[in-house]
Structure formats: structure tokens, C-alpha cells
Design a protein around this motif. Structure first.
Motif, mmCIF file in Angstrom:
data_model
loop_
_atom_site.group_PDB
_atom_site.id
_atom_site.type_symbol
_atom_site.label_atom_id
_atom_site.label_comp_id
_atom_site.label_asym_id
_atom_site.label_seq_id
_atom_site.Cartn_x
_atom_site.Cartn_y
_atom_site.Cartn_z
ATOM 1 N N ARG A 79 0.681 -1.149 0.050
ATOM 2 C CA ARG A 79 -0.007 0.027 -0.148
ATOM 3 C C ARG A 79 0.826 1.333 -0.262
ATOM 4 N N LEU A 80 0.594 2.330 -0.756
ATOM 5 C CA LEU A 80 1.116 3.466 -0.832
ATOM 6 C C LEU A 80 1.217 4.178 0.722
ATOM 7 N N HIS B 169 -3.614 13.165 1.949
ATOM 8 C CA HIS B 169 -5.185 12.808 1.444
ATOM 9 C C HIS B 169 -4.779 12.007 0.044
ATOM 10 N N LYS B 170 -5.502 10.964 0.249
ATOM 11 C CA LYS B 170 -5.118 9.785 -0.863
ATOM 12 C C LYS B 170 -6.493 8.921 -1.286
ATOM 13 N N ASP B 171 -6.219 8.173 -2.282
ATOM 14 C CA ASP B 171 -7.155 7.214 -2.739
ATOM 15 C C ASP B 171 -6.564 5.959 -1.989
ATOM 16 N N GLU B 172 -7.195 4.758 -2.448
ATOM 17 C CA GLU B 172 -6.635 3.552 -1.881
ATOM 18 C C GLU B 172 -5.812 2.955 -3.097
ATOM 19 N N VAL B 173 -4.376 2.842 -2.888
ATOM 20 C CA VAL B 173 -3.282 2.662 -4.026
ATOM 21 C C VAL B 173 -2.606 1.585 -3.608
ATOM 22 N N LYS B 174 -2.387 0.514 -4.490
ATOM 23 C CA LYS B 174 -1.348 -0.494 -4.280
ATOM 24 C C LYS B 174 -0.273 -0.418 -5.480
ATOM 25 N N LEU B 175 0.995 -0.685 -5.034
ATOM 26 C CA LEU B 175 2.009 -0.412 -5.794
ATOM 27 C C LEU B 175 2.940 -1.896 -6.034
ATOM 28 N N GLY B 176 3.462 -1.938 -7.249
ATOM 29 C CA GLY B 176 4.117 -3.244 -7.461
ATOM 30 C C GLY B 176 5.512 -2.805 -7.161
ATOM 31 N N PRO B 177 6.563 -4.107 -7.269
ATOM 32 C CA PRO B 177 7.701 -3.795 -6.767
ATOM 33 C C PRO B 177 8.586 -2.715 -7.540
#
Length: 504
Positions: free
Chosen positions: A371-372, A394-402
Motif C-alpha cells: 500500500r502507498l 489525502h489519498k485514494d486506496e493505492v497499491k504499488l508493484g515492486p
């Protein structure tokens, strides 16, 4: 006719209580003795032999005489010490006949003689086991007899006693076998239940006929429907075609060598991975295998985990190579910008720590996505005194790859380091405001993140771009379509990050 002297009460008591005799009684009959219809015909035959209205087949215990079958009376037991038959114990296996009990001193005082039913005639033969008298077959009449009983009739009575003894032993043996079989059955049921609960398939293969007996877990693993004859051919057909030949080959090898079968294969219908183990249990008279016993385990989860581990190791190897290349580049660039060894170590160690933090987070998530929020906290917290007060997100739900996490982590590290040395985090009351929103661009998700510093020293555009600023602008080069734009506003540095998310 066998006559005996008066029985001493002490001798009778000793005979009734004899340990050897009671042991023989216990070995011949169950603990609970009661009427048994299987002995009814014997009482009928005995009564017919002597034309007597009363006949009994009995077991003589220490204090009680139990009637296994009776004719002409309703009682099921009597006092052993007060019985005619107890006196048989003193006759060493010989039968007894009494023509007129009222005139016989051995029996005249017995309750059944002096009172109801006023027995007068008696003939009895002992039932023996292991050389001990354990019971009797006898007949009674309330009328006395005027002549001796024929030897032929006594012989037949003894034969009936032997028949009753054999029937007793047969029934007791059958009972004990039934108890043993019930115990075995319960144990088999317990083991079968344990195999079912543990999801262990078990099977027994009759090699001669090809028939297979399998439990419910085995049928479930191979997706075989209940009903119909279960055969080896049906089992082999249920194996996935790509493993069928190898599996059959391993079974044949175990059959020929007498060794253990150990093979892994997939079920054809479900593609789940199964592990089979087994060995020959029986051989025929020619020394050829006749019965094969085996178990089957569902190891799909283990195979998935193993494959996942191999993928993770390959991913880790790839990431390590990329990271080493990045570290070499970082080291060269940092050394080029910083000639002082102490300053080099400080700058390089911070960047190395940033990469390490990102690697640690990815490792905790098995090199999937993180997660960010987690990345922001890991990279910024070391440079603030009060995260909640100094950082506003302030953010949206964000997922980051490697690749995204490592690149963005290095950007955040450089921004946080710069803010701590020269920007908002270097002044009392300084603050970071981070906004992260996901937008759709041509049908693809893109993260637009803004890093804005406020409340710090007045910002002036740098005369030249040092390696730190270059690193901020170039750290996301591995992510296609990404970029970082820096604006040196007087009120605080602003960084605009564009990061495509569909490359995870």
C-alpha cells in the motif's frame, strides 16, 4: 446306580468355592448367565428319556445355580448349596440317581424335598470343562421310582451333558470371537474415520481380479462417483494423462521389486496434485504379488506453495540483480557529487536504507503489492518528529508493484531528506501535504501524487541540479510513462509525480 455317603457341608462348600472349578466356569460361560433357548431341546430330550415332568440344564456357581433351560418350572436360578446338582461336584464326574429323595439322608432335608415341589425322583449328570464340573443336566419327578434307572438311560444322560458342555464352549467361543471382531470393527471404523477427517485416501488393490476397495477421500480426490465397480483401470483413467504413464510405471516397479511405491500425480478431473504411497501386502503361492495396499494424500497446497516459492526466488534473484545495478549507479553518482568520504557515507547510507526499506516491505508481502500508505510512512517517519502533526495525507486506496515501490520509495527518501535539511521539516511549524489520486487516462489507472511543503524557509531555485535532484527526477525511469516534476515555489518545494499503475 451310583450311591455315595452323606455329604459333609464342609466338603460341599469347598467344592463349590474351588478356584479351579470357578475358573473353568468363567472360561465356559459369560459373566451374565440366563435362560438360553439353544438348550431347550436338550431339556426336552432329557425329560423324554426318563418320562420326567421337570428337566434342567444348569450352571453351578459359587452360591447360585443358574438355569440355562428348564422344563416344568418357572424359576431361573436357585441356591447352589440347597440343590441336588451341587452334590454332583463330589461324585468325580459320575451321574447320580435318587429313587426316593424323602428316604435318602443325603437329600431329605433339602428345601425342594421337604417343601414344594416335594421332589422324590432325581437323575443328574455333570457338565464338565477342563476336568471340572461346571454345571449339570438333570430330571426331577414328584413321584418316587420303584426300580433303578437303566444304564442305557444314564449313558444317554451323560451324552446329553457332554453335548451341553460342547454347546457351551462353542457359544462362549463364538461370543468371544464376536467381541474381538466388534473390537476390530470399532478400531477399523475409528481408523477409517481418522483417515476421512485427515483427508487421507486409502485403497486396497486385488491384483488378480483388478478390483480396488477405496474410501471416501480417495473417491473425492479422484472425482470418482459412488456406485459401480471400482477397478484399477478406473483409477488409472482418473489420473491426468501427462502423469499416467509415469505413475503406472512406478507401480509396476514396486510390484516387481517388492519395494515401496512413491509417486506424485495430478487428478485428471480437478488437476489437484496427489501423493501416492504403498507396497505389496500379500503374495500368492507362486510368490507373485496378490494384494497391494496404499494411501493417497492431497498435496496441492504444498505444490502451490513450492511453486510460489520458486517464483519468489526467481523474482528475488531478478530484483537483487536490479538492486545491485542500482546501488552501483548510486554509489558512482554519489561519489561523483561528494568527494568527502564522511559526506559520501552519509548520503549513500541514506539512499541504501531507502532501498532496504522498500525491499523489506515487498519481502513481507511476498514481492506482490504494498500500500502507498505503508511506503509513505516507512520513508518519511525517520525525518519527522511528529508524523501526525507534520504530515497531512489525502489519498485514494493505492497499491504499488515492486518496480513502482522501489522507485517511488527512493523519490520519497530524497524528498524527505531534502525537506529535513533545507525545507519544511527543518523549521518549527513546517508541514508536508501529500495528495494522491488515481485517475483514468485512456482506460488505464494512473497515480497523480503531489508533495507540497509549507511553513519552511523561503525556497529559491537551485543554481545547479545536484545528484539528489537528479535522483528524484530519474528514479522512476524503470516505470514506463512515469515522471517527476519539481517546482521551486517560494512558499515551499512542490513535487508532482505521475505513475501508471497498470504495470503491477
Amino acid at each position: 446306580m451310583n450311591r455315595a455317603g452323606v455329604s459333609a457341608p464342609a466338603a460341599l462348600s469347598a467344592a463349590l468355592a474351588s478356584p479351579e472349578r470357578l475358573e473353568a466356569v468363567a472360561a465356559s460361560v459369560p459373566a451374565h448367565v440366563g435362560p438360553d433357548a439353544d438348550f431347550t431341546d436338550i431339556t426336552e430330550l432329557a425329560a423324554g428319556l426318563f418320562a420326567a415332568p421337570i428337566a434342567i440344564v444348569s450352571i453351578i456357581g459359587k452360591s447360585t445355580q443358574w438355569f440355562l433351560a428348564r422344563k416344568g418350572i418357572t424359576e431361573v436360578s436357585a441356591s447352589a448349596a440347597d440343590s441336588f446338582c451341587a452334590r454332583l461336584l463330589l461324585e468325580e464326574g459320575a451321574p447320580i440317581t435318587v429313587l426316593d429323595a424323602a428316604a435318602d439322608l443325603r437329600f431329605s432335608r433339602l428345601p425342594s424335598v421337604a417343601g414344594e415341589p416335594h421332589v422324590r425322583f432325581y437323575a443328574g449328570a455333570p457338565i464338565c470343562h477342563a476336568g471340572q464340573a461346571i454345571g449339570s443336566i438333570c430330571v426331577f419327578d414328584t413321584e418316587k421310582r420303584s426300580s433303578d434307572v437303566s444304564d442305557q438311560a444314564l449313558l444317554h444322560l451323560q451324552q446329553l451333558a457332554k453335548l451341553a458342555g460342547s454347546l457351551l464352549l462353542f457359544k462362549e467361543e463364538a461370543r468371544r470371537r464376536a467381541v474381538a471382531n466388534a473390537k476390530i470393527t470399532r478400531e477399523e471404523q475409528r481408523q477409517a474415520s481418522a483417515l476421512d477427517v485427515a483427508n487421507v485416501g486409502s485403497w486396497l488393490w486385488n491384483i488378480k481380479t483388478g478390483a480396488v476397495t477405496g474410501n471416501t477421500p480417495l473417491m473425492r480426490m479422484l472425482d470418482l462417483k459412488p456406485g459401480g465397480k471400482l477397478t484399477a483401470r478406473r483409477i488409472f483413467t482418473a489420473i491426468h494423462p501427462t502423469e499416467r504413464k509415469t505413475t503406472i510405471g512406478k507401480l509396476r516397479e514396486a510390484l516387481s521389486s517388492g519395494g515401496e511405491y512413491d509417486g506424485m500425480f495430478r487428478a485428471g478431473a480437478t488437476s489437484r496434485w496427489l501423493l501416492g504411497r504403498g507396497r505389496v501386502q500379500e503374495w500368492d503361492s507362486d510368490g507373485k504379488p496378490s494384494m497391494f495396499l496404499g494411501i493417497t494424500l492431497d498435496v496441492t497446497e504444498g505444490q502451490i506453495a513450492s511453486e510460489r516459492m520458486r517464483l519468489l526466488l526467481r523474482e528475488l534473484n531478478h530484483r537483487v540483480k536490479n538492486t545491485l545495478a542500482m546501488l552501483q549507479s548510486l554509489a558512482r553518482q554519489t561519489l561523483r557529487q561528494t568527494k568527502d568520504p564522511a559526506a559520501f557515507m552519509e548520503a549513500f547510507a541514506g539512499r541504501l536504507q531507502s532501498i532496504s526499506e522498500a525491499h523489506g516491505l515487498l519481502s513481507d508481502h511476498e514481492w506482490g503489492t504494498i500500500r502507498l500508505t505503508t511506503l509513505l510512512q516507512a520513508q518519511i517517519k525517520p525525518y519527522v518528529d511528529d508524523f501526525a502533526a507534520q504530515v497531512e495525507i489525502h489519498k485514494d486506496e493505492v497499491k504499488l508493484g515492486p518496480d513502482q515501490a522501489i522507485g517511488l520509495g527512493l523519490v520519497l527518501h530524497e524528498l524527505a531528506t531534502n525537506a529535513r535539511k533545507y525545507g519544511a521539516l527543518s523549521a518549527t511549524g513546517g508541514k508536508l501535504v501529500i495528495t494522491a489520486r488515481v485517475v483514468e487516462e485512456d482506460g488505464h489507472p494512473v497515480l497523480n501524487m503531489t508533495w507540497h511543503e509549507m511553513g519552511g524557509p523561503t525556497v529559491k531555485p537551485p543554481e545547479r541540479h545536484g545528484f539528489g535532484l537528479v535522483l528524484i527526477e530519474r528514479s522512476l525511469d524503470k516505470v514506463l510513462g512515469s515522471n517527476v516534476h519539481l517546482e521551486f515555489l517560494p512558499g515551499g518545494l512542490t513535487a508532482l509525480v505521475r505513475l501508471p499503475l497498470d504495470q503491477i
